[in-house]
Design an enzyme around this catalytic site. Structure first.
Site, PDB file in Angstrom:
ATOM      1  CB  SER A  82      -0.074  21.232 -32.406  1.00 39.24           C
ATOM      2  OG  SER A  82      -0.275  22.277 -33.328  1.00 39.24           O
ATOM      3  CB  THR A 195       2.389  19.715 -37.625  1.00 43.40           C
ATOM      4  OG1 THR A 195       2.633  18.636 -36.750  1.00 43.40           O
ATOM      5  CG2 THR A 195       3.571  19.938 -38.534  1.00 43.40           C
ATOM      6  CB  THR A 213       5.388  19.626 -35.235  1.00 38.15           C
ATOM      7  OG1 THR A 213       4.280  19.045 -34.550  1.00 38.15           O
ATOM      8  CG2 THR A 213       6.532  18.627 -35.173  1.00 38.15           C
ATOM      9  NE  ARG A 223       6.357  10.469 -32.936  1.00 36.80           N
ATOM     10  CZ  ARG A 223       5.704  11.375 -33.668  1.00 36.80           C
ATOM     11  NH1 ARG A 223       5.948  12.665 -33.485  1.00 36.80           N
ATOM     12  NH2 ARG A 223       4.836  11.023 -34.566  1.00 36.80           N
ATOM     13  N   GLY A 225       9.111  12.751 -35.158  1.00 36.14           N
ATOM     14  CA  GLY A 225       8.078  12.522 -36.164  1.00 36.14           C
ATOM     15  C   GLY A 225       8.595  12.817 -37.561  1.00 36.14           C
ATOM     16  CG  ASP A 226       5.631  13.992 -40.395  1.00 34.53           C
ATOM     17  OD1 ASP A 226       5.331  14.115 -39.183  1.00 34.53           O
ATOM     18  OD2 ASP A 226       5.008  14.566 -41.301  1.00 34.53           O
ATOM     19  CB  THR A 246      -0.074  18.434 -40.658  1.00 36.57           C
ATOM     20  OG1 THR A 246      -1.204  18.401 -41.535  1.00 36.57           O
ATOM     21  CG2 THR A 246       0.652  19.745 -40.872  1.00 36.57           C
ATOM     22  N   GLY A 247      -0.097  15.649 -39.353  1.00 39.78           N
ATOM     23  CA  GLY A 247      -0.826  14.439 -38.971  1.00 39.78           C
ATOM     24  C   GLY A 247       0.120  13.372 -38.453  1.00 39.78           C
ATOM     25  N   GLY A 249       2.875  11.235 -38.010  1.00 40.84           N
ATOM     26  CA  GLY A 249       4.174  11.304 -38.659  1.00 40.84           C
ATOM     27  C   GLY A 249       4.743   9.978 -39.108  1.00 40.84           C
TER      28      GLY A 249
HETATM   29  N1  GLY Z   1       3.325  15.275 -37.961  1.00 39.04           N
HETATM   30  C1  GLY Z   1       3.843  15.558 -36.704  1.00 39.04           C
HETATM   31  C2  GLY Z   1       4.310  14.404 -35.952  1.00 39.04           C
HETATM   32  O1  GLY Z   1       3.850  13.293 -36.163  1.00 39.04           O
HETATM   33  O2  GLY Z   1       5.170  14.562 -35.117  1.00 39.04           O
END
Ligand code: GLY
Length: 341
Positions: A82, A195, A213, A223, A225-226, A246-247, A249
């Site tokens: 990850s 992440t 991540t 794409r 993420g956060d 984490t999780g 995003g």
């Molecule tokens: N938290 C990582 C992602 O959604 O890319």
């Protein structure tokens, strides 16, 4: 809380790295102090990530070097699917990495997104922060910037990640030309996320953090993420503390989750209460617990070196954790899930 002086820090740094204690957030809060380094993982990864970070702090007290050393451990480990090298790829089988870094004393930050073929995106994010006037570099621009600074172009797709991706592709539809694999692992419903957040405070009270991540497995190419979004996957304010997420995003971006956690701490909440408030905010904007079928987790440390950790969803088998090293050695904090199924 009084910071350790240099001599005490050097003495404290050698204490009990190998000993693992699991405590509640209440008992830890009373003892915690800085220097401290923490990460969003538990007993297995915690020592691997934090011992090099702590060792660097002990030698140089440089908090940016310390969090970078911790993040690099996971980025370079092909077993972790990850983060960094070995991360699960996008829907076309290409590994695209996201990372951010933030330094509390100056509010400086840097980030890269959709970075391909470079194993350590957090180190590139640090260079963006330190060697350019920009904050975000993405895609080809981020890669060119990394190459210019001497990073090597490498294949990031390990056999383990490639086979997982192939199984996902073969399972996507029974109306295409791809046959499903015999074992059915990585079906279209399973989209692993991972992440890691690494946060820390040195003996001068300087706070820094990194989030890194490979993002959502099988994502649409491009794409983001956060993790690379300052305020979403990471936020650091030297007056208050630091937080990372984490999780899923998209939910963390919609709530600017890490900034929210830091602002909750600024308003007087403990790190634990602030992380729980961020999870509750995501549940609320989704229309309540019944509507939530994804997970997000926050970790935080405040200026006093107190830590907290919460997730949206938990089960009997899985509860959120963070690990940290401070003058008392290595410890794991069990956090709290707001919804338990
Ligand atoms: N938290 C990582 C992602 O959604 O890319």
């Amino acid at each position: 809380m009084k910071p350790l002086n240099r001599r005490n820090f050097l003495q404290a740094a050698g204490i009990g790295l190998s000993a693992t204690f699991i405590k509640t957030s209440k008992s830890i809060a009373k003892e915690a102090n800085w220097p401290i380094v923490l990460c969003s993982r538990g007993e297995e990864w915690g020592p691997k990530v934090l011992e090099p970070a702590w060792e660097l702090l002990r030698r140089s007290d440089n908090i940016l070097d310390a969090v970078e050393a911790g993040a690099n451990v996971v980025e370079l480990d092909p077993e972790d699917t990850s983060v960094g090298y070995g991360g699960l790829p996008n829907e076309q089988g290409v590994v695209q990495l996201d990372a951010s870094i933030m330094y509390g004393p100056t509010h400086n930050c840097g980030a890269v997104a959709a970075l391909e073929n470079i194993k350590t995106p957090s180190s590139v994010a640090r260079l963006v922060m330190e060697r350019s006037d920009h904050i975000y570099l993405v895609g080809q621009g981020a890669k060119q910037f990394a190459l210019m600074h001497g990073f090597k172009e490498e294949n990031l797709l390990t056999d383990k990640a490639r086979i997982a991706w192939l199984k996902w592709k073969e399972n996507l539809s029974d109306k295409d030309d791809w046959f499903p694999p015999a074992d059915g692992d990585y079906s279209a419903e399973k989209r692993p996320t991972g992440t890691i957040n690494v946060l820390g405070i040195n003996s001068n009270g300087e706070i820094a953090g990194i989030t890194t991540t490979s993002g959502l497995a099988w994502k649409i190419p491009g794409r983001i993420g956060d993790s690379p979004i300052i305020g979403a996957g990471l936020y650091v304010d030297n007056e208050v503390g630091a937080a990372g997420a984490t999780g899923r995003g998209e939910e963390v971006i919609r709530t600017l989750g890490s900034f929210f956690v830091v602002e909750q701490m600024r308003a007087g909440k403990s790190p634990q209460q602030a992380c729980e408030a961020a999870c509750q905010r995501i549940i609320d904007i989704n229309g309540g617990a019944d509507k939530v079928d994804f997970n997000d987790k926050f970790v935080a440390v405040n200026k006093q070196g107190e830590v907290g950790c919460a997730s949206i969803l938990g089960t009997k088998e899985w509860q959120p954790k963070l690990a940290f090293i401070n003058k008392n050695g290595f410890q794991v904090l069990k956090g709290r899930s707001l919804i338990n199924r």
